[in-house]
Design an enzyme around this catalytic site. Structure first.
Site, PDB file in Angstrom:
ATOM      1  CB  SER A  64       4.162  -4.437  -4.943  1.00  0.00           C
ATOM      2  OG  SER A  64       4.959  -5.088  -5.899  1.00  0.00           O
ATOM      3  CB  SER A  65       6.851  -9.216  -4.301  1.00  0.00           C
ATOM      4  OG  SER A  65       6.818  -9.030  -5.695  1.00  0.00           O
ATOM      5  CB  CYS A  66       8.804  -4.459  -6.412  1.00  0.00           C
ATOM      6  SG  CYS A  66       7.706  -3.082  -6.215  1.00  0.00           S
ATOM      7  CE1 TYR A 106       3.404   0.458  -7.824  1.00  0.00           C
ATOM      8  CE2 TYR A 106       4.950  -1.268  -7.217  1.00  0.00           C
ATOM      9  CZ  TYR A 106       3.666  -0.865  -7.511  1.00  0.00           C
ATOM     10  OH  TYR A 106       2.640  -1.789  -7.494  1.00  0.00           O
ATOM     11  CE  LYS A 155       1.585  -0.136  -4.530  1.00  0.00           C
ATOM     12  NZ  LYS A 155       0.125  -0.154  -4.369  1.00  0.00           N
ATOM     13  CG  HIS A 181       3.525  -6.075 -14.668  1.00  0.00           C
ATOM     14  ND1 HIS A 181       2.313  -5.471 -14.441  1.00  0.00           N
ATOM     15  CD2 HIS A 181       4.359  -5.588 -13.715  1.00  0.00           C
ATOM     16  CE1 HIS A 181       2.412  -4.656 -13.408  1.00  0.00           C
ATOM     17  NE2 HIS A 181       3.640  -4.700 -12.943  1.00  0.00           N
TER      18      HIS A 181
END
Ligand SMILES: NC(=O)C1=CN([C@@H]2O[C@H](COP(=O)(O)OP(=O)(O)OC[C@H]3O[C@@H](n4cnc5c(N)ncnc54)[C@H](OP(=O)(O)O)[C@@H]3O)[C@@H](O)[C@H]2O)C=CC1
Ligand SMILES: C[C@H]1O[C@H](OP(=O)(O)OP(=O)(O)OC[C@H]2O[C@@H](n3cnc4c(=O)[nH]c(N)nc43)[C@H](O)[C@@H]2O)C(O)[C@@H](O)C1=O
Length: 311
Positions: free
Chosen positions: A108-110, A137, A141, A180
């Site tokens: 994920s971009s986060c 999270y 990841k 989201h």
């Protein structure tokens, strides 16, 4: 992938997994295997190993995860770390033991540092502190990415990792607390219009910027990369364009036809100020998204009305 290759989609009922399934079926794949979380709890190591041993899939899309928006990530911090670590460790190790030909892990971009330069290049991973609201999270990841890299380095496994930007689409989660921003605003604005409410509350200041990709475009990219990319390095998947949360809310208002005002609740967190993907690597590999934001919002809104409002 051959049309008859055995392909396991972990998380096939989710927004992303269901889009990958549609894409594979549209491409003529006939041997897709799936399990719901009640049939196979992917946090259970023995159950996952038994499943891989008996099914022996050729290809795996790892799209099962504990997922949610900024509030869910910040509230259920233990589950976001534990569930995601267990799911990915169990699947990646079992895929190694079962000799899976190729596996794709979805990050994920986060996972990029909170204050990384923009746009986010793949090499910015692990160059700075993470955003506090989704640190558990993101750590899980990052562990998944390192598992893929490590099995590749030690055993030559063809395990690849892709980094999707913020996603939306069919089968999204419309829970008011745990979803989201895009589905949350679709629901809030739809309900405000229906109820004749004069205002809609948007969390935070409205100034953070986000990039949004329709899940079917993500699925097309995943299938494309499964067929055309064997590298060790991550690949960002996004559009390369972002909007502020305020601009997003105004666009959704316009698509839905709501004429009330926006109110900003600044007691709620903004999260990362910006996470725009550098998609030059993806474009260089030959893939570009097709569905632009306004069109995607209209498609998602139609899906929302059909599944949630009618139900
Ligand atoms: N949504 C987004 O904006 C983004 C998502 N991603 C990534 O994409 C992937 C898919 O996300 P998305 O489709 O949105 O998520 P969803 O919540 O829509 O789907 C998640 C799926 O994971 C499955 N799952 C969760 N826990 C377990 C478990 N313990 N055992 C078995 N299956 C489980 C669920 O199965 P079941 O339905 O059977 O319960 C569900 O189908 C994730 O890896 C996520 O991190 C990355 C960037 C952004
Ligand atoms: C995909 C990604 O998703 C998460 O990160 P995020 O991008 O910050 O997530 P979000 O979509 O929930 O919020 C985006 C922005 O929008 C604002 N916002 C306004 N109004 C609502 C609202 O009503 N709901 C929500 N959820 N947010 C709202 C909100 O305050 C924030 O500024 C992760 O935890 C992370 O782990 C991850 O992978």
């Amino acid at each position: 992938m051959e049309k008859t290759s055995k392909i396991y989609i972990a998380g096939h009922r989710g927004m992303v997994g269901s889009a990958i399934m549609r894409q594979l079926e549209a491409n003529g794949h006939t041997n897709i295997i799936t399990r719901t979380s009640s049939e196979l709890d992917l946090r259970n190591q023995q159950a996952v190993q038994d499943f891989f041993e008996s099914e022996q899939p050729d290809y795996v899309f790892l799209a099962a995860a504990k997922v949610g928006g900024i509030h869910a990530n910040n509230t259920f911090r233990a589950e976001f770390l534990y569930d995601n670590l267990m799911i990915e460790a169990n699947i990646i190790h079992a895929a190694h033991l079962a000799g899976v030909k190729k596996l794709m892990f979805l990050g994920s971009s986060c996972i990029y540092p909170k204050m990384a330069p923009q746009p986010l290049k793949e090499e910015y991973l692990l160059t700075g502190p993470l955003e506090q609201t989704n640190e558990p999270y993101a750590i899980a990841k990052i562990a998944g990415i390192k598992l893929c890299e490590s099995y590749r380095d030690q055993y030559g496994s063809n395990f690849i990792s892709v980094m999707p930007t913020n996603l939306y689409g069919y089968n999204d989660n419309y829970d008011l607390q745990n979803s989201h921003v895009l589905p949350a605003l679709i629901r809030k604005i739809h309900e405000a219009k229906d109820n004749g409410a004069p205002t809609v509350t948007v969390w935070g200041t409205g100034s953070p910027k986000r990039e949004f990709l329709f899940a079917d475009d993500l699925a097309a990219a995943c299938v494309y990369l499964m067929e055309n990319y064997d590298g060790r390095e991550l690949v960002n998947i996004g559009t390369g364009e972002d909007v502020s949360i305020k601009e997003l809310a105004l666009l959704i208002k316009d698509v839905i036809g709501y004429e009330g005002e926006l109110e900003f609740d600044t007691t709620k967190p903004d999260g990362t100020p910006r996470k725009l993907m550098d998609v030059s690597k993806l474009h260089g590999l030959g893939f570009k998204h097709k569905i632009e934001l306004r069109e995607g919002i209209a498609l998602a809104y139609a899906d929302f009305k059909e599944k949630y409002v009618t139900a």
